[in-house]
Structures are given as C-alpha cells and as structure tokens.
Design a protein around this motif. Structure first.
Motif, PDB file in Angstrom:
ATOM      1  N   LEU A  58       0.796  -1.222   0.000  1.00  0.00           N
ATOM      2  CA  LEU A  58       0.000   0.000   0.000  1.00  0.00           C
ATOM      3  C   LEU A  58       0.830   1.274   0.000  1.00  0.00           C
ATOM      4  CD1 LEU A  58      -2.751  -0.981   2.604  1.00  0.00           C
ATOM      5  CD2 LEU A  58      -2.797  -1.216   0.109  1.00  0.00           C
ATOM      6  N   LEU A  59       0.276   2.280  -0.669  1.00  0.00           N
ATOM      7  CA  LEU A  59       0.812   3.637  -0.601  1.00  0.00           C
ATOM      8  C   LEU A  59       0.236   4.264   0.660  1.00  0.00           C
ATOM      9  CD1 LEU A  59       2.470   5.706  -2.319  1.00  0.00           C
ATOM     10  CD2 LEU A  59       0.294   6.493  -3.243  1.00  0.00           C
ATOM     11  N   THR A  60       1.099   4.736   1.532  1.00  0.00           N
ATOM     12  CA  THR A  60       0.628   5.165   2.849  1.00  0.00           C
ATOM     13  C   THR A  60       0.875   6.622   3.180  1.00  0.00           C
ATOM     14  OG1 THR A  60       2.714   4.463   3.864  1.00  0.00           O
ATOM     15  CG2 THR A  60       0.921   2.848   3.800  1.00  0.00           C
ATOM     16  N   GLY A  61       1.616   7.347   2.346  1.00  0.00           N
ATOM     17  CA  GLY A  61       1.910   8.716   2.736  1.00  0.00           C
ATOM     18  C   GLY A  61       2.615   9.515   1.664  1.00  0.00           C
ATOM     19  N   PRO A  62       3.605  10.284   2.046  1.00  0.00           N
ATOM     20  CA  PRO A  62       4.239  11.245   1.142  1.00  0.00           C
ATOM     21  C   PRO A  62       5.018  10.593   0.013  1.00  0.00           C
ATOM     22  CG  PRO A  62       5.460  11.092   3.208  1.00  0.00           C
ATOM     23  CD  PRO A  62       4.200  10.311   3.390  1.00  0.00           C
ATOM     24  N   ALA A  63       5.287  11.401  -1.013  1.00  0.00           N
ATOM     25  CA  ALA A  63       5.951  10.901  -2.218  1.00  0.00           C
ATOM     26  C   ALA A  63       7.352  10.395  -1.947  1.00  0.00           C
ATOM     27  CB  ALA A  63       5.992  12.005  -3.280  1.00  0.00           C
ATOM     28  N   PRO A  78       7.326  10.441 -19.646  1.00  0.00           N
ATOM     29  CA  PRO A  78       7.288  10.786 -18.222  1.00  0.00           C
ATOM     30  C   PRO A  78       6.843  12.205 -17.934  1.00  0.00           C
ATOM     31  CG  PRO A  78       9.549  10.570 -19.003  1.00  0.00           C
ATOM     32  CD  PRO A  78       8.671  10.064 -20.103  1.00  0.00           C
ATOM     33  N   GLY A  79       7.418  13.185 -18.605  1.00  0.00           N
ATOM     34  CA  GLY A  79       7.082  14.566 -18.301  1.00  0.00           C
ATOM     35  C   GLY A  79       7.493  14.955 -16.893  1.00  0.00           C
ATOM     36  N   VAL A  80       7.036  16.098 -16.450  1.00  0.00           N
ATOM     37  CA  VAL A  80       7.329  16.583 -15.100  1.00  0.00           C
ATOM     38  C   VAL A  80       6.051  16.479 -14.273  1.00  0.00           C
ATOM     39  CG1 VAL A  80       8.079  18.539 -13.707  1.00  0.00           C
ATOM     40  CG2 VAL A  80       9.098  18.149 -15.962  1.00  0.00           C
ATOM     41  N   VAL A  81       6.108  15.698 -13.214  1.00  0.00           N
ATOM     42  CA  VAL A  81       4.924  15.466 -12.374  1.00  0.00           C
ATOM     43  C   VAL A  81       5.250  15.861 -10.940  1.00  0.00           C
ATOM     44  CG1 VAL A  81       3.251  13.786 -11.552  1.00  0.00           C
ATOM     45  CG2 VAL A  81       4.219  13.547 -13.854  1.00  0.00           C
ATOM     46  N   PRO A  82       4.518  16.806 -10.364  1.00  0.00           N
ATOM     47  CA  PRO A  82       4.747  17.197  -8.956  1.00  0.00           C
ATOM     48  C   PRO A  82       4.120  16.171  -8.013  1.00  0.00           C
ATOM     49  CG  PRO A  82       2.943  18.473  -9.879  1.00  0.00           C
ATOM     50  CD  PRO A  82       3.451  17.600 -10.990  1.00  0.00           C
ATOM     51  N   LEU A  83       4.821  15.046  -7.808  1.00  0.00           N
ATOM     52  CA  LEU A  83       4.243  13.951  -7.043  1.00  0.00           C
ATOM     53  C   LEU A  83       3.888  14.336  -5.610  1.00  0.00           C
ATOM     54  CD1 LEU A  83       6.193  10.717  -8.066  1.00  0.00           C
ATOM     55  CD2 LEU A  83       3.846  11.358  -8.590  1.00  0.00           C
ATOM     56  N   GLN A  84       4.742  15.138  -4.997  1.00  0.00           N
ATOM     57  CA  GLN A  84       4.478  15.535  -3.613  1.00  0.00           C
ATOM     58  C   GLN A  84       3.144  16.262  -3.517  1.00  0.00           C
ATOM     59  OE1 GLN A  84       6.492  14.693  -0.900  1.00  0.00           O
ATOM     60  NE2 GLN A  84       4.662  15.369   0.189  1.00  0.00           N
ATOM     61  N   ASP A  85       2.881  17.144  -4.469  1.00  0.00           N
ATOM     62  CA  ASP A  85       1.625  17.895  -4.474  1.00  0.00           C
ATOM     63  C   ASP A  85       0.443  16.971  -4.750  1.00  0.00           C
ATOM     64  OD1 ASP A  85       0.090  20.424  -4.534  1.00  0.00           O
ATOM     65  OD2 ASP A  85      -0.209  19.896  -6.652  1.00  0.00           O
ATOM     66  N   VAL A  86       0.626  16.033  -5.692  1.00  0.00           N
ATOM     67  CA  VAL A  86      -0.443  15.093  -6.031  1.00  0.00           C
ATOM     68  C   VAL A  86      -0.839  14.264  -4.816  1.00  0.00           C
ATOM     69  CG1 VAL A  86      -0.997  13.031  -7.393  1.00  0.00           C
ATOM     70  CG2 VAL A  86       0.129  14.978  -8.484  1.00  0.00           C
ATOM     71  N   MET A  87       0.169  13.749  -4.091  1.00  0.00           N
ATOM     72  CA  MET A  87      -0.119  12.888  -2.946  1.00  0.00           C
ATOM     73  C   MET A  87      -0.640  13.680  -1.754  1.00  0.00           C
ATOM     74  SD  MET A  87       2.826   9.987  -3.013  1.00  0.00           S
ATOM     75  CE  MET A  87       3.143   9.049  -4.506  1.00  0.00           C
ATOM     76  N   GLN A  88      -0.194  14.910  -1.623  1.00  0.00           N
ATOM     77  CA  GLN A  88      -0.698  15.741  -0.536  1.00  0.00           C
ATOM     78  C   GLN A  88      -2.202  15.986  -0.715  1.00  0.00           C
ATOM     79  OE1 GLN A  88       1.425  19.412  -0.049  1.00  0.00           O
ATOM     80  NE2 GLN A  88       0.207  20.078   1.698  1.00  0.00           N
ATOM     81  N   LYS A  89      -2.609  16.252  -1.954  1.00  0.00           N
ATOM     82  CA  LYS A  89      -4.035  16.459  -2.234  1.00  0.00           C
ATOM     83  C   LYS A  89      -4.805  15.154  -2.061  1.00  0.00           C
ATOM     84  CE  LYS A  89      -3.410  20.349  -5.416  1.00  0.00           C
ATOM     85  NZ  LYS A  89      -3.533  20.813  -6.825  1.00  0.00           N
ATOM     86  N   PRO A 101       0.431   8.681 -12.540  1.00  0.00           N
ATOM     87  CA  PRO A 101       0.058   9.695 -11.544  1.00  0.00           C
ATOM     88  C   PRO A 101      -1.347  10.249 -11.760  1.00  0.00           C
ATOM     89  CG  PRO A 101       2.313  10.032 -12.273  1.00  0.00           C
ATOM     90  CD  PRO A 101       1.738   8.964 -13.164  1.00  0.00           C
ATOM     91  N   LEU A 102      -1.797  10.292 -13.017  1.00  0.00           N
ATOM     92  CA  LEU A 102      -3.134  10.809 -13.299  1.00  0.00           C
ATOM     93  C   LEU A 102      -4.210   9.973 -12.600  1.00  0.00           C
ATOM     94  CD1 LEU A 102      -4.674  12.987 -14.861  1.00  0.00           C
ATOM     95  CD2 LEU A 102      -4.784  11.414 -16.816  1.00  0.00           C
ATOM     96  N   ASP A 103      -3.907   8.702 -12.338  1.00  0.00           N
ATOM     97  CA  ASP A 103      -4.865   7.847 -11.627  1.00  0.00           C
ATOM     98  C   ASP A 103      -5.065   8.338 -10.192  1.00  0.00           C
ATOM     99  OD1 ASP A 103      -4.863   6.453 -13.964  1.00  0.00           O
ATOM    100  OD2 ASP A 103      -3.750   4.730 -13.199  1.00  0.00           O
ATOM    101  N   LEU A 104      -3.993   8.834  -9.576  1.00  0.00           N
ATOM    102  CA  LEU A 104      -4.119   9.397  -8.226  1.00  0.00           C
ATOM    103  C   LEU A 104      -4.946  10.685  -8.264  1.00  0.00           C
ATOM    104  CD1 LEU A 104      -0.494   8.931  -6.811  1.00  0.00           C
ATOM    105  CD2 LEU A 104      -2.443   7.373  -6.667  1.00  0.00           C
TER     106      LEU A 104
END
Length: 313
Positions: free
Chosen positions: A62-67, A85-96, A186-189
């Motif tokens: 499981l994904l449980t927290g921050p990027a 790949p492009g540039v994806v702000p994962l930290q922001d995505v997971m925070q939301k 990441p778009l799935d998140l």
C-alpha cells in the motif's frame, strides 16, 4: 411438564445457536451465510528456492503517505508505464490525495492468525463452475475491474470485501467494500482524488467516471513500488506491467495465510473472455502487448504446484 421442558430446551438451543452465529463475522463485520462450507487455513508450505527468490515480505502493497516513500528508480519506472514521463509534482499530487482520502489504518493491515482470501478473476471458465458458496466462505473476497455478481451468484458468489480497479475500469461499490486503486500513472491518483471531491477530472486517455460511489474510509491505494516488485520479481519484465488480476493475487499472497484462486485463464474451450459476456473477443487477453497472460498463468500454476495457493480450475 414434559412439554414445558421441551420448550425450554428448544429456547436454550436457539439461544446457543444465535450466540454461535453472531461470532461468525469476517474481518470487516460481514456475516457469512450459514450454508457456506468451512474454509480453513492450510498448513504453511515449505519455502522453495524458486519462491524465496521471488517473494519479498518487506515490500508493502500500500501507498501510505508522502511521495518521498517512493525511491527514484520506482518513480522513473512508474512514470513511463503509460506514456512519456514529463514533469509530475508527485508531492503535491499525494498531498491532495491524502487530504481527501484518509491514509490506510495500519491496524487493519496486520495479518490475522488465519485470514483466508478468495481472488476471483473474470475468466469465462467460471461459467457453470458452481464455485459461489466456496468463494463466499473466505474472510476476504477480492474482485476486479467490472466484475459482476448479479445473475451469476451460483458460479461467482455474492460477497466482495476488496474490489481492484483503475480509473478506466471503475465502478460503483456497495458500502463496506474496499476500493483498491491500482495506479498505473500519476493521473490515476488525481482521478481518485477528484472522484471523491470536485469531480473535475472526467478524462484520462478515455472518458472516466466523474464521481464514484464507494466508502472513502475504505479506499486503499497500491504502491507503485509494489507494482515494480511484481514486474521484476515475478513476471520478470514480461509485458509492460502486471495485470490487475495477477496484482490482486500478489496482494493476497502478502495479506492472507490461505489464498484460493478462481476464474483465471481460458475457459474449457480455450477461449479468453469475461464470464458475463458472450465469447465475442476470443483471444483478446492473450493478444494484448501490455500483459503477458501466458507467463502470468504459468506463475499461477507454479504457485499452486508448490502449495502456495489453491487454484480452482
């Protein structure tokens, strides 16, 4: 006097049966019908060199927290699964994501002394199998994508505790069922965040559900690290990434003491199709370049041969 004693005895028996039945509750409070056969945890199989080389108990599903819990090599692999790949702000995505959905409760993940799990695939081989009661007898019943039970109860059962999906295969769930998201990108998140909040995301590479009816307190997100582990340790890079069904099976291996597998592979005539459909797309699963159905099926057979799973064919 004799009639009164019989009446009192009948009442006592009913009370004892009621107390016994009240204790037949699964991990998430779902009661099992009284007619179901008993499923017991199998004695642990010996660990072979083949299994030991592939299974890693330290990899959490499981994904449980921050990027930052994802290593750079996992992120690089994950970002290329379904496009550049492009540039994806994962930290922001997971925070939301975790602002909308609660992080999984660790206590619910601790393996029980004996947890039995049924992984129910969507193969046409389930038609006429009459496995429904056997499936429903497990503590956890794992289904995937657009699996249906209505009209197929005798063959596939009625209970579901975990339903695995991604945005393009999403469906509404009954209260109490865990939605298990497999994020292939990441778009799935972003989608699952939107589907439980604003509804702003309606397209990925196709139209997806704007909102989803499910228990937000029971949503689980699979970790991209777990997908990479399956891809490298198990399917050994055959296919682009593992199928939903094989991913659910590995999830069960990490969470359950006994794993029973139903509805995987071609039907008795060698056709590959869903049990709720007519055989219109024979061979469609085998032709895909995304997953390698033959490799995954051979792994399921090997796990069964080694006693790690019970494979109902």
């Amino acid at each position: 006097m004799r009639c009164r004693r019989r009446a009192l005895l009948a009442v006592a028996v009913c009370l004892l049966l009621g107390l016994w039945w009240s204790l037949r509750v699964s991990t998430f409070g779902l009661r099992l019908p009284p007619s179901l056969p008993t499923v017991r945890c199998a004695v642990g199989a010996n660990v072979s060199a083949w299994f030991a080389a592939r299974y890693d108990a330290a990899v959490g599903p499981l994904l449980t927290g921050p990027a930052h819990e994802l290593s750079p090599d996992v992120v690089r692999w994950w970002l290329t699964l379904q496009g550049p790949p492009g540039v994806v702000p994962l930290q922001d995505v997971m925070q939301k994501l975790f602002a909308v959905l609660p992080a999984p409760n660790g206590s619910a993940w601790v393996p029980s002394q004996c947890r039995t799990c049924a992984v129910v695939g969507n193969s046409g081989r389930l038609k006429g199998s009459r496995h429904g009661l056997q499936i429903d007898a497990h503590h956890w019943v794992l289904r995937m994508n657009r699996a249906k039970t209505a009209g197929f109860e005798v063959d596939v059962g009625t209970r579901t505790t975990h339903h695995f999906m991604y945005p393009e295969s999403a469906m509404n769930l009954w209260p109490g069922v865990h939605l298990v998201l497999i994020p292939f990108k990441p778009l799935d998140l972003k989608w699952v965040t939107s589907a439980f909040s604003t509804g702003e995301l309606t397209h990925t590479y196709t139209r997806v559900k704007q909102f989803i009816k499910a228990d937000r307190n029971k949503v689980l997100i699979l970790s991209p690290a777990f997908l990479k582990y399956i891809h490298e340790n198990w399917t050994e890079r055959h296919g682009r990434y593992p199928s939903t069904g094989f991913t659910a099976l590995l999830f069960a291996l990490h969470a359950c003491q006994q794993v029973s597998v139903f509805g995987f592979g071609a039907d008795s005539k060698g056709n590959w199709h869903h049990y709720w459909e007519e055989n219109r797309w024979s061979g469609a699963f085998r032709r895909t370049r995304v997953h390698d159905a033959d490799v995954e099926f051979s792994l399921i057979q090997r796990l069964a041969d080694e006693g790690r799973i019970l494979f109902y064919q």
